[in-house]
Write a protein that holds these residues in place. Structure first.
Motif, PDB file in Angstrom:
ATOM      1  N   LYS A  45       0.833  -1.203   0.000  1.00  0.00           N
ATOM      2  CA  LYS A  45       0.000   0.000   0.000  1.00  0.00           C
ATOM      3  C   LYS A  45       0.867   1.253   0.000  1.00  0.00           C
ATOM      4  O   LYS A  45       0.593   2.220  -0.719  1.00  0.00           O
ATOM      5  N   ARG A  48       2.336   1.845  -3.449  1.00  0.00           N
ATOM      6  CA  ARG A  48       1.363   2.423  -4.384  1.00  0.00           C
ATOM      7  C   ARG A  48       1.248   3.930  -4.171  1.00  0.00           C
ATOM      8  O   ARG A  48       1.176   4.701  -5.132  1.00  0.00           O
ATOM      9  N   ARG A  49       1.221   4.350  -2.900  1.00  0.00           N
ATOM     10  CA  ARG A  49       1.163   5.791  -2.619  1.00  0.00           C
ATOM     11  C   ARG A  49       2.433   6.488  -3.091  1.00  0.00           C
ATOM     12  O   ARG A  49       2.389   7.598  -3.617  1.00  0.00           O
ATOM     13  N   SER A  51       4.367   5.587  -5.557  1.00  0.00           N
ATOM     14  CA  SER A  51       4.329   5.677  -7.016  1.00  0.00           C
ATOM     15  C   SER A  51       3.435   6.819  -7.477  1.00  0.00           C
ATOM     16  O   SER A  51       3.729   7.503  -8.462  1.00  0.00           O
ATOM     17  N   LYS A  52       2.370   7.048  -6.735  1.00  0.00           N
ATOM     18  CA  LYS A  52       1.417   8.091  -7.105  1.00  0.00           C
ATOM     19  C   LYS A  52       1.920   9.480  -6.732  1.00  0.00           C
ATOM     20  O   LYS A  52       1.815  10.428  -7.516  1.00  0.00           O
ATOM     21  N   ARG A  53       2.503   9.611  -5.535  1.00  0.00           N
ATOM     22  CA  ARG A  53       2.885  10.931  -5.026  1.00  0.00           C
ATOM     23  C   ARG A  53       4.340  11.289  -5.314  1.00  0.00           C
ATOM     24  O   ARG A  53       4.710  12.459  -5.262  1.00  0.00           O
ATOM     25  N   GLN A  54       5.171  10.271  -5.557  1.00  0.00           N
ATOM     26  CA  GLN A  54       6.595  10.493  -5.819  1.00  0.00           C
ATOM     27  C   GLN A  54       7.262  11.253  -4.670  1.00  0.00           C
ATOM     28  O   GLN A  54       8.086  12.144  -4.882  1.00  0.00           O
ATOM     29  N   SER A  59       1.667  13.082   3.550  1.00  0.00           N
ATOM     30  CA  SER A  59       0.786  14.008   2.845  1.00  0.00           C
ATOM     31  C   SER A  59       0.291  15.052   3.829  1.00  0.00           C
ATOM     32  O   SER A  59       0.220  14.808   5.035  1.00  0.00           O
TER      33      SER A  59
END
Length: 285
Positions: A45, A48-49, A51-54, A59
């Protein structure tokens, strides 16, 4: 129990392992060997975050500026909660100004205040908040049923007499076997005491003693209403009409015990001698 949040240092380790081409299962095993017990799914998980947020950083949290240290944020939350206990009608803009003044910060606005209040369990005050009329009685053997009326409607003589007939009379029969009772109630410009007395005679077995409306020391119910006010201001978070109604009913069923009724009634044995001593003269300043 496995930790649910992966700290920054461990995130860095996972990222480096992945850069070396290791599979998620291999990363999980290496972390377990190092005493860092994170599940395959939590690592997956996180990846995946990533990869999305780099970014390995957390956050941004809504309503919490990055430049508010944790200790300051906790103090502000506590301050907001205390202010809401004092006045739950306080506006978001008003609260923002108080926070700015108290903590010498500028990056706060109504939206952030709203999010903090929601985090604390406070809802925004309902502009259509419904006022309520309450009527109830207490006696040595306990309290009557609590009667709740729409606050927009006047509490007329007819309504008062109806309450006596439909609530107090059954209470008299159930708690006292129909024995004669004396009703203490404050005089009020909206009530015709003579008219009410006539109706009480018609109802039967209920006498009445009327005392001045401002003589709170002679009203055993004062202690009960004070307890209710304290309950609403400090013990509950009331922002809507439905919450107000539920809170009042919860107070009446759980707090107004026979012991509390007797404590309130017993206060008369202390106040009446004082009233006699000063010949009933007002002590208000």
């Amino acid at each position: 129990m496995r930790p649910t949040r992966i700290p920054y240092e461990v995130r860095t380790m996972i990222w480096k392992y992945r850069q070396r081409g290791l599979k998620v299962t291999e990363v999980t095993d290496l972390l377990n060997e190092a005493g860092l017990h994170y599940s395959y799914h939590s690592i997956q998980k996180f990846l995946r975050r990533l990869s999305k947020r780099q970014s390995l950083q957390d956050s941004k949290r809504k309503g919490r500026p990055n430049d508010w240290p944790d200790d300051v944020y906790r103090k502000i939350l506590k301050f907001v909660d205390e202010q809401m206990h004092q006045d739950n009608e306080k506006t978001g803009s008003g609260m923002s100004e108080l926070i700015k003044e108290m903590f010498n910060i500028t990056n706060v606005n109504e939206r952030k205040v709203k999010l903090m209040r929601q985090k604390l369990g406070w809802a925004y005050f309902d502009p259509n908040f419904k006022k309520l009329h309450l009527w109830a009685g207490i006696s040595w053997n306990g309290a009557t049923e609590l009667c709740i009326f729409d606050g927009k409607e006047p509490f007329t003589d007819a309504l008062f007499v109806r309450v006596i007939r439909e609530v107090l009379k059954p209470f008299q029969t159930g708690k006292y076997g129909g024995r004669r009772l004396t009703l203490f109630y404050p005089s009020n410009a909206s009530h015709d005491a003579m008219h009410i007395e006539e109706k009480l005679i018609d109802i039967g077995a209920i006498d009445s003693i009327v005392f001045p409306v401002q003589s709170t020391d002679l009203n055993p119910m004062t202690m009960i209403w004070d307890e209710l006010q304290e309950h609403l201001l400090k013990d509950t978070k009331v922002a809507t009409s439905a919450q107000l109604l539920a809170s009042v009913e919860q107070f009446w069923t759980t707090t107004v015990t026979t012991d509390l009724c007797r404590e309130s009634v017993n206060r008369l044995s202390l106040t009446i001698p004082k009233v006699v001593e000063i010949n009933g003269v007002s002590t208000a300043k």
